[in-house]
Design a protein around this motif. Sequence first.
Motif, short mmCIF file in Angstrom:
data_model
loop_
_atom_site.label_atom_id
_atom_site.label_comp_id
_atom_site.label_asym_id
_atom_site.label_seq_id
_atom_site.Cartn_x
_atom_site.Cartn_y
_atom_site.Cartn_z
N HIS A 162 -15.11 1.60 0.58
CA HIS A 162 -14.18 2.53 1.39
C HIS A 162 -14.13 1.16 2.44
N VAL A 163 -12.71 1.60 3.00
CA VAL A 163 -12.33 1.21 3.76
C VAL A 163 -11.62 2.11 5.08
N ASN A 164 -11.63 1.46 6.16
CA ASN A 164 -10.90 1.91 6.71
C ASN A 164 -9.88 2.82 7.15
N ARG A 165 -9.00 1.71 6.48
CA ARG A 165 -6.89 2.04 6.51
C ARG A 165 -6.87 1.76 5.21
N ALA A 166 -5.92 2.11 4.06
CA ALA A 166 -5.39 1.81 3.52
C ALA A 166 -4.02 2.67 3.14
N ASP A 167 -3.33 1.60 2.58
CA ASP A 167 -1.65 2.42 1.78
C ASP A 167 -2.40 3.07 0.52
N ARG A 168 -0.68 3.91 -0.11
CA ARG A 168 -0.71 4.50 -1.34
C ARG A 168 -0.85 3.23 -2.61
N LEU A 169 -0.18 1.86 -1.80
CA LEU A 169 -0.08 0.84 -3.15
C LEU A 169 -1.16 0.50 -3.23
N GLY A 170 -2.22 0.54 -2.53
CA GLY A 170 -3.21 0.15 -3.45
C GLY A 170 -4.38 -1.06 -2.63
N ASN A 171 -3.46 -1.70 -1.40
CA ASN A 171 -4.26 -2.57 0.05
C ASN A 171 -4.71 -1.79 0.85
N GLY A 172 -5.94 -2.03 1.15
CA GLY A 172 -7.05 -2.07 1.72
C GLY A 172 -6.92 -3.15 3.71
N ALA A 192 -11.02 -0.50 -9.47
CA ALA A 192 -11.38 0.28 -8.73
C ALA A 192 -10.65 1.12 -8.52
N TYR A 193 -11.35 1.57 -7.48
CA TYR A 193 -11.15 2.80 -6.39
C TYR A 193 -11.66 2.69 -4.84
N VAL A 194 -10.28 3.08 -4.16
CA VAL A 194 -10.74 2.76 -3.15
C VAL A 194 -10.44 3.83 -2.05
N SER A 195 -11.03 4.41 -1.21
CA SER A 195 -11.31 5.30 -0.61
C SER A 195 -10.98 5.02 0.88
N CYS A 196 -10.70 5.52 1.76
CA CYS A 196 -10.30 5.30 3.11
C CYS A 196 -10.57 6.58 4.73
N GLU A 197 -10.41 5.99 5.69
CA GLU A 197 -10.09 7.18 6.43
C GLU A 197 -9.79 7.80 7.04
N ARG A 198 -7.97 6.87 6.74
CA ARG A 198 -6.74 7.51 6.43
C ARG A 198 -5.76 6.87 6.24
N LEU A 199 -4.93 7.18 5.62
CA LEU A 199 -3.68 6.42 4.89
C LEU A 199 -2.68 6.60 6.07
N VAL A 200 -2.10 5.23 5.96
CA VAL A 200 -0.88 4.78 6.83
C VAL A 200 0.08 4.29 5.50
N HIS A 216 -3.18 -5.46 -6.26
CA HIS A 216 -3.42 -5.36 -7.63
C HIS A 216 -4.17 -5.20 -8.07
N SER A 217 -5.26 -5.39 -6.97
CA SER A 217 -6.57 -5.44 -7.86
C SER A 217 -7.28 -3.91 -8.14
N VAL A 218 -6.35 -3.22 -7.33
CA VAL A 218 -7.15 -0.95 -7.16
C VAL A 218 -6.18 0.17 -7.71
N THR A 219 -7.09 0.40 -8.86
CA THR A 219 -6.60 1.27 -9.52
C THR A 219 -5.82 2.90 -8.49
N GLY A 220 -6.94 3.23 -7.78
CA GLY A 220 -6.33 4.46 -7.16
C GLY A 220 -7.05 3.80 -5.72
N VAL A 221 -6.83 5.03 -4.80
CA VAL A 221 -6.89 5.54 -3.57
C VAL A 221 -7.00 6.38 -2.88
N VAL A 222 -8.54 7.17 -2.10
CA VAL A 222 -8.32 8.18 -1.48
C VAL A 222 -8.18 8.88 -0.68
N GLU A 223 -8.05 9.32 0.19
CA GLU A 223 -7.82 9.35 1.27
C GLU A 223 -8.82 10.76 1.96
N THR A 224 -10.21 10.54 2.77
CA THR A 224 -11.77 10.96 2.73
C THR A 224 -12.07 10.82 4.30
N PRO A 225 -12.07 11.23 5.22
CA PRO A 225 -11.70 10.74 6.75
C PRO A 225 -13.17 11.37 6.61
#
Length: 282
Positions: A162-172, A192-200, A216-225
């Motif tokens: 889980h990270v604070n911010r992520a984009d739709r491409l998988g950068n966190g 690897a699956y990254v949840s984030c507080e907010r997508l940017v 490059h190391s991320v498979t999926g991104v989930v916005e989970t406030p």
Amino acid sequence: MTDKTMTPEEVVSRLRSGMTLGIGGWGSRRKPMALVRALLRSEITDLTVVSYGGPDVGLLAAAGRIRKLVAAFATLDSIPLEPHFRAARQRGAFELMEVDEAMFMWGLHAAANRLPFLPVRAGLGSDVMRVNPTLRTVTSPYADGEEFVAMPALRLDAALVHVNRADRLGNGQYLGPDPYFDDLFCEAADSAYVSCERLVDTFATAAPQTLLVKRHSVTGVVETPNGAHFTSCVPDYGRDEPFQKLYATTPLPQFAGRFLHGDEKAYQSAVQTWHEEQEERK
């Protein structure tokens, strides 16, 4: 480029029983709790969990989902020992590989670099070698001839962070004071699956050192406030100490009956209702 956004349920649909699952964060800090809760709603079990343990480990252990745990500790920080982990361990519910924090880190480094092991001084002269009889030592091939622990790679089938911010491409991006090795968890995993507080939309103005996780190391991104609740996700929010105390002192069936009976939206609503009840009692 690929839009990697998913729901928590879509992430869990890609996991399988028997997997080795890495969970990022540290103790009761920035844990991917929304994804852990989604995992608890599934039938997935028999997991090998690799974690700097917190309530992720406590919940999964109490629910009987862990076959083996690889950890340096299991803590709620302000509550030194995770109580549900302790209870499950005391009844012999799972196998435990307990290692030094530095050994754990080098295990992730080895996996991220696709090495079978890395040498580390940590663990020598301690009971780590006694309680982990499968560990081996190696001797430096150079003139020093020094002996090291050969920490095996902690290779992961999947990782949740889980990270604070992520984009739709998988950068966190992390915005707090500590990265908690989340990048290593992602790089050590097959997926690897990254949840984030907010997508940017962009990180064009972000400080490069905060861009912890690379696409490059991320498979999926989930916005989970509020998705790390009740752990902290500084600076977005701190640890919910009153709720954590409730979790730590409540038998899991009772806790789950009130807070884990529905989806993530239901969980957040139940937490808000509980806090409102506490305010009314003051």
